[in-house]
Scaffold this motif. Structure first.
Motif, PDB file in Angstrom:
ATOM      1  N   ALA A 184     -19.713 -28.466  17.398  1.00  0.00           N
ATOM      2  CA  ALA A 184     -20.421 -28.810  16.158  1.00  0.00           C
ATOM      3  C   ALA A 184     -21.408 -27.711  15.788  1.00  0.00           C
ATOM      4  CB  ALA A 184     -21.135 -30.143  16.314  1.00  0.00           C
ATOM      5  N   ARG A 185     -22.052 -27.129  16.802  1.00  0.00           N
ATOM      6  CA  ARG A 185     -23.042 -26.077  16.536  1.00  0.00           C
ATOM      7  C   ARG A 185     -22.382 -24.807  16.018  1.00  0.00           C
ATOM      8  NH1 ARG A 185     -25.924 -24.793  21.544  1.00  0.00           N
ATOM      9  NH2 ARG A 185     -24.440 -26.047  22.732  1.00  0.00           N
ATOM     10  N   VAL A 186     -21.236 -24.430  16.599  1.00  0.00           N
ATOM     11  CA  VAL A 186     -20.594 -23.199  16.153  1.00  0.00           C
ATOM     12  C   VAL A 186     -19.994 -23.370  14.757  1.00  0.00           C
ATOM     13  CG1 VAL A 186     -18.285 -23.565  17.140  1.00  0.00           C
ATOM     14  CG2 VAL A 186     -19.196 -21.249  16.909  1.00  0.00           C
ATOM     15  N   GLU A 187     -19.532 -24.561  14.441  1.00  0.00           N
ATOM     16  CA  GLU A 187     -19.054 -24.812  13.085  1.00  0.00           C
ATOM     17  C   GLU A 187     -20.224 -24.750  12.097  1.00  0.00           C
ATOM     18  OE1 GLU A 187     -16.777 -28.361  12.738  1.00  0.00           O
ATOM     19  OE2 GLU A 187     -15.096 -27.586  13.911  1.00  0.00           O
ATOM     20  N   TYR A 188     -21.356 -25.308  12.499  1.00  0.00           N
ATOM     21  CA  TYR A 188     -22.546 -25.257  11.647  1.00  0.00           C
ATOM     22  C   TYR A 188     -22.971 -23.815  11.410  1.00  0.00           C
ATOM     23  CZ  TYR A 188     -27.380 -25.729  10.098  1.00  0.00           C
ATOM     24  OH  TYR A 188     -28.560 -25.609   9.382  1.00  0.00           O
ATOM     25  N   VAL A 189     -23.032 -23.025  12.480  1.00  0.00           N
ATOM     26  CA  VAL A 189     -23.455 -21.626  12.364  1.00  0.00           C
ATOM     27  C   VAL A 189     -22.480 -20.844  11.484  1.00  0.00           C
ATOM     28  CG1 VAL A 189     -23.742 -19.456  13.640  1.00  0.00           C
ATOM     29  CG2 VAL A 189     -24.757 -21.569  14.515  1.00  0.00           C
ATOM     30  N   THR A 190     -21.191 -21.106  11.629  1.00  0.00           N
ATOM     31  CA  THR A 190     -20.199 -20.423  10.800  1.00  0.00           C
ATOM     32  C   THR A 190     -20.406 -20.758   9.332  1.00  0.00           C
ATOM     33  OG1 THR A 190     -18.581 -20.464  12.597  1.00  0.00           O
ATOM     34  CG2 THR A 190     -17.736 -20.121  10.356  1.00  0.00           C
ATOM     35  N   ARG A 191     -20.579 -22.035   9.036  1.00  0.00           N
ATOM     36  CA  ARG A 191     -20.787 -22.467   7.648  1.00  0.00           C
ATOM     37  C   ARG A 191     -22.046 -21.823   7.062  1.00  0.00           C
ATOM     38  NH1 ARG A 191     -20.365 -27.217   8.651  1.00  0.00           N
ATOM     39  NH2 ARG A 191     -18.265 -27.683   7.889  1.00  0.00           N
ATOM     40  N   ARG A 192     -23.122 -21.834   7.827  1.00  0.00           N
ATOM     41  CA  ARG A 192     -24.380 -21.289   7.335  1.00  0.00           C
ATOM     42  C   ARG A 192     -24.310 -19.755   7.217  1.00  0.00           C
ATOM     43  NH1 ARG A 192     -27.552 -21.586   4.958  1.00  0.00           N
ATOM     44  NH2 ARG A 192     -29.559 -21.409   6.063  1.00  0.00           N
ATOM     45  N   THR A 193     -23.550 -19.115   8.099  1.00  0.00           N
ATOM     46  CA  THR A 193     -23.388 -17.668   7.997  1.00  0.00           C
ATOM     47  C   THR A 193     -22.716 -17.307   6.682  1.00  0.00           C
ATOM     48  OG1 THR A 193     -23.255 -17.390  10.398  1.00  0.00           O
ATOM     49  CG2 THR A 193     -22.342 -15.622   9.056  1.00  0.00           C
ATOM     50  N   VAL A 194     -21.693 -18.061   6.322  1.00  0.00           N
ATOM     51  CA  VAL A 194     -21.025 -17.832   5.037  1.00  0.00           C
ATOM     52  C   VAL A 194     -22.012 -18.047   3.891  1.00  0.00           C
ATOM     53  CG1 VAL A 194     -19.210 -18.648   3.480  1.00  0.00           C
ATOM     54  CG2 VAL A 194     -18.756 -18.440   5.932  1.00  0.00           C
ATOM     55  N   GLU A 195     -22.814 -19.091   3.973  1.00  0.00           N
ATOM     56  CA  GLU A 195     -23.776 -19.380   2.907  1.00  0.00           C
ATOM     57  C   GLU A 195     -24.815 -18.274   2.774  1.00  0.00           C
ATOM     58  OE1 GLU A 195     -23.482 -24.276   3.295  1.00  0.00           O
ATOM     59  OE2 GLU A 195     -25.209 -23.206   4.098  1.00  0.00           O
ATOM     60  N   VAL A 196     -25.327 -17.790   3.903  1.00  0.00           N
ATOM     61  CA  VAL A 196     -26.309 -16.708   3.866  1.00  0.00           C
ATOM     62  C   VAL A 196     -25.669 -15.435   3.332  1.00  0.00           C
ATOM     63  CG1 VAL A 196     -27.702 -15.155   5.305  1.00  0.00           C
ATOM     64  CG2 VAL A 196     -27.842 -17.629   5.645  1.00  0.00           C
ATOM     65  N   LEU A 197     -24.453 -15.153   3.765  1.00  0.00           N
ATOM     66  CA  LEU A 197     -23.760 -13.959   3.279  1.00  0.00           C
ATOM     67  C   LEU A 197     -23.643 -13.994   1.763  1.00  0.00           C
ATOM     68  CD1 LEU A 197     -20.633 -12.311   4.814  1.00  0.00           C
ATOM     69  CD2 LEU A 197     -20.721 -12.771   2.363  1.00  0.00           C
ATOM     70  N   MET A 198     -23.282 -15.133   1.218  1.00  0.00           N
ATOM     71  CA  MET A 198     -23.107 -15.224  -0.228  1.00  0.00           C
ATOM     72  C   MET A 198     -24.440 -15.198  -0.960  1.00  0.00           C
ATOM     73  SD  MET A 198     -19.797 -17.742  -0.703  1.00  0.00           S
ATOM     74  CE  MET A 198     -20.454 -19.096   0.268  1.00  0.00           C
ATOM     75  N   ALA A 199     -25.465 -15.796  -0.374  1.00  0.00           N
ATOM     76  CA  ALA A 199     -26.780 -15.815  -1.001  1.00  0.00           C
ATOM     77  C   ALA A 199     -27.439 -14.441  -0.993  1.00  0.00           C
ATOM     78  CB  ALA A 199     -27.684 -16.832  -0.301  1.00  0.00           C
ATOM     79  N   GLU A 200     -27.182 -13.673   0.056  1.00  0.00           N
ATOM     80  CA  GLU A 200     -27.784 -12.339   0.216  1.00  0.00           C
ATOM     81  C   GLU A 200     -26.696 -11.265   0.188  1.00  0.00           C
ATOM     82  OE1 GLU A 200     -30.860 -11.973   0.139  1.00  0.00           O
ATOM     83  OE2 GLU A 200     -31.805 -13.816   0.824  1.00  0.00           O
ATOM     84  N   LEU A 201     -25.734 -11.418  -0.702  1.00  0.00           N
ATOM     85  CA  LEU A 201     -24.522 -10.603  -0.691  1.00  0.00           C
ATOM     86  C   LEU A 201     -24.778  -9.093  -0.659  1.00  0.00           C
ATOM     87  CD1 LEU A 201     -21.417 -10.715  -0.737  1.00  0.00           C
ATOM     88  CD2 LEU A 201     -21.541 -10.701  -3.230  1.00  0.00           C
ATOM     89  N   PRO A 202     -25.625  -8.529  -1.530  1.00  0.00           N
ATOM     90  CA  PRO A 202     -25.815  -7.069  -1.488  1.00  0.00           C
ATOM     91  C   PRO A 202     -26.418  -6.594  -0.166  1.00  0.00           C
ATOM     92  CG  PRO A 202     -26.689  -8.011  -3.521  1.00  0.00           C
ATOM     93  CD  PRO A 202     -26.415  -9.150  -2.601  1.00  0.00           C
ATOM     94  N   TYR A 203     -27.309  -7.395   0.398  1.00  0.00           N
ATOM     95  CA  TYR A 203     -28.004  -7.004   1.628  1.00  0.00           C
ATOM     96  C   TYR A 203     -27.073  -7.092   2.832  1.00  0.00           C
ATOM     97  CZ  TYR A 203     -31.997  -7.390  -1.437  1.00  0.00           C
ATOM     98  OH  TYR A 203     -32.865  -7.215  -2.480  1.00  0.00           O
ATOM     99  N   VAL A 204     -26.281  -8.157   2.909  1.00  0.00           N
ATOM    100  CA  VAL A 204     -25.327  -8.285   4.013  1.00  0.00           C
ATOM    101  C   VAL A 204     -24.213  -7.251   3.879  1.00  0.00           C
ATOM    102  CG1 VAL A 204     -23.732  -9.820   5.220  1.00  0.00           C
ATOM    103  CG2 VAL A 204     -25.862 -10.736   4.301  1.00  0.00           C
ATOM    104  N   THR A 205     -23.797  -6.970   2.646  1.00  0.00           N
ATOM    105  CA  THR A 205     -22.796  -5.926   2.424  1.00  0.00           C
ATOM    106  C   THR A 205     -23.281  -4.605   3.003  1.00  0.00           C
ATOM    107  OG1 THR A 205     -21.986  -6.984   0.394  1.00  0.00           O
ATOM    108  CG2 THR A 205     -21.506  -4.644   0.675  1.00  0.00           C
ATOM    109  N   LEU A 206     -24.516  -4.256   2.718  1.00  0.00           N
ATOM    110  CA  LEU A 206     -25.085  -3.014   3.241  1.00  0.00           C
ATOM    111  C   LEU A 206     -25.150  -3.044   4.764  1.00  0.00           C
ATOM    112  CD1 LEU A 206     -26.412  -0.285   2.643  1.00  0.00           C
ATOM    113  CD2 LEU A 206     -28.610  -1.490   2.444  1.00  0.00           C
ATOM    114  N   LEU A 207     -25.563  -4.179   5.320  1.00  0.00           N
ATOM    115  CA  LEU A 207     -25.636  -4.324   6.771  1.00  0.00           C
ATOM    116  C   LEU A 207     -24.275  -4.066   7.412  1.00  0.00           C
ATOM    117  CD1 LEU A 207     -27.060  -5.231   9.422  1.00  0.00           C
ATOM    118  CD2 LEU A 207     -26.409  -7.589   8.799  1.00  0.00           C
ATOM    119  N   LEU A 208     -23.218  -4.593   6.817  1.00  0.00           N
ATOM    120  CA  LEU A 208     -21.880  -4.457   7.388  1.00  0.00           C
ATOM    121  C   LEU A 208     -21.303  -3.058   7.213  1.00  0.00           C
ATOM    122  CD1 LEU A 208     -20.308  -7.867   6.290  1.00  0.00           C
ATOM    123  CD2 LEU A 208     -21.164  -7.236   8.553  1.00  0.00           C
TER     124      LEU A 208
END
Length: 204
Positions: free
Chosen positions: A84-108
């Motif tokens: 349940a925790r890893v599914e939660y973290v995966t879901r939230r990671t996607v949400e953060v990536l989309m919310a901070e798209l330019p910043y995460v893009t640069l990080l990657l």
């Protein structure tokens, strides 16, 4: 003859411009002259806000990393079964990536050519390892299929999540919402990884 306009930038708005230029040109391909032209202010005005472009890079990737690591302290990431925790973290990671798209893009896209880039890559690996540890714990609990190599599953999971920076556009006509994308990623990843007993427990 054109002159740079009066500096009305704040550190935050200047960072927004810098991240856009870094993503368009690549960090190595961006000079202070490029940043000056994109912002419409003089280089000396930029130096009023930051020491140089590497400080802008560190601020940008720090914003992305703070968002990702913040997930790991949320209740859903620390309470309950590992699956349940890893599914939660995966879901939230996607949400953060989309919310901070330019910043995460640069990080990657950092490649390790500067001290800041190497620091960012090390932090990225640390985050990835924390998620991998959750997958291992879920496997140890019997909630993930025993015939799936955890290292491979981890790489495939991050490959799917990180690919969002290449195609997700928040304002695209007919585009998908954050919740829809996050749920689709979790379903595609974990419907094939969960054991039957894990599915039964989640339905109770």
């Amino acid at each position: 003859m054109t002159t740079a306009k009066r500096d009305t930038y704040t550190p935050e708005t200047l960072l927004t411009v810098a991240v856009r230029v870094f993503n368009e040109r690549g960090y190595d391909g961006t000079s202070m002259e490029h940043l000056s032209k994109a912002a419409g202010i003089s280089k000396s005005s930029i130096y009023h806000h930051v020491v140089g472009k590497e400080e802008l890079l560190r601020r940008a990737v720090s914003r992305a990393l703070d968002g990702l690591f913040g997930i790991l302290d949320e209740d859903g990431a620390v309470q309950g079964r590992a699956i349940a925790r890893v599914e939660y973290v995966t879901r939230r990671t996607v949400e953060v990536l989309m919310a901070e798209l330019p910043y995460v893009t640069l990080l990657l896209r950092v490649r390790g050519n500067t001290q800041t880039e190497r620091w960012a890559m090390e932090r990225r690996r640390e985050f990835d390892q924390r998620v991998a540890d959750l997958l291992k714990a879920a496997a140890a609990d019997g909630d993930l299929r025993a015939d799936m190599d955890i290292r491979l599953a981890t790489r495939l999971l991050f490959g799917m999540v990180n690919s969002l920076v290449e195609w997700y556009r928040p304002h695209a006509v007919g585009g998908h919402g954050r919740d829809e994308v996050a749920e689709a990623v979790v379903r595609m990843a974990f419907d094939g990884l969960r054991t039957e007993s894990a599915d039964q427990r989640s339905g109770e």
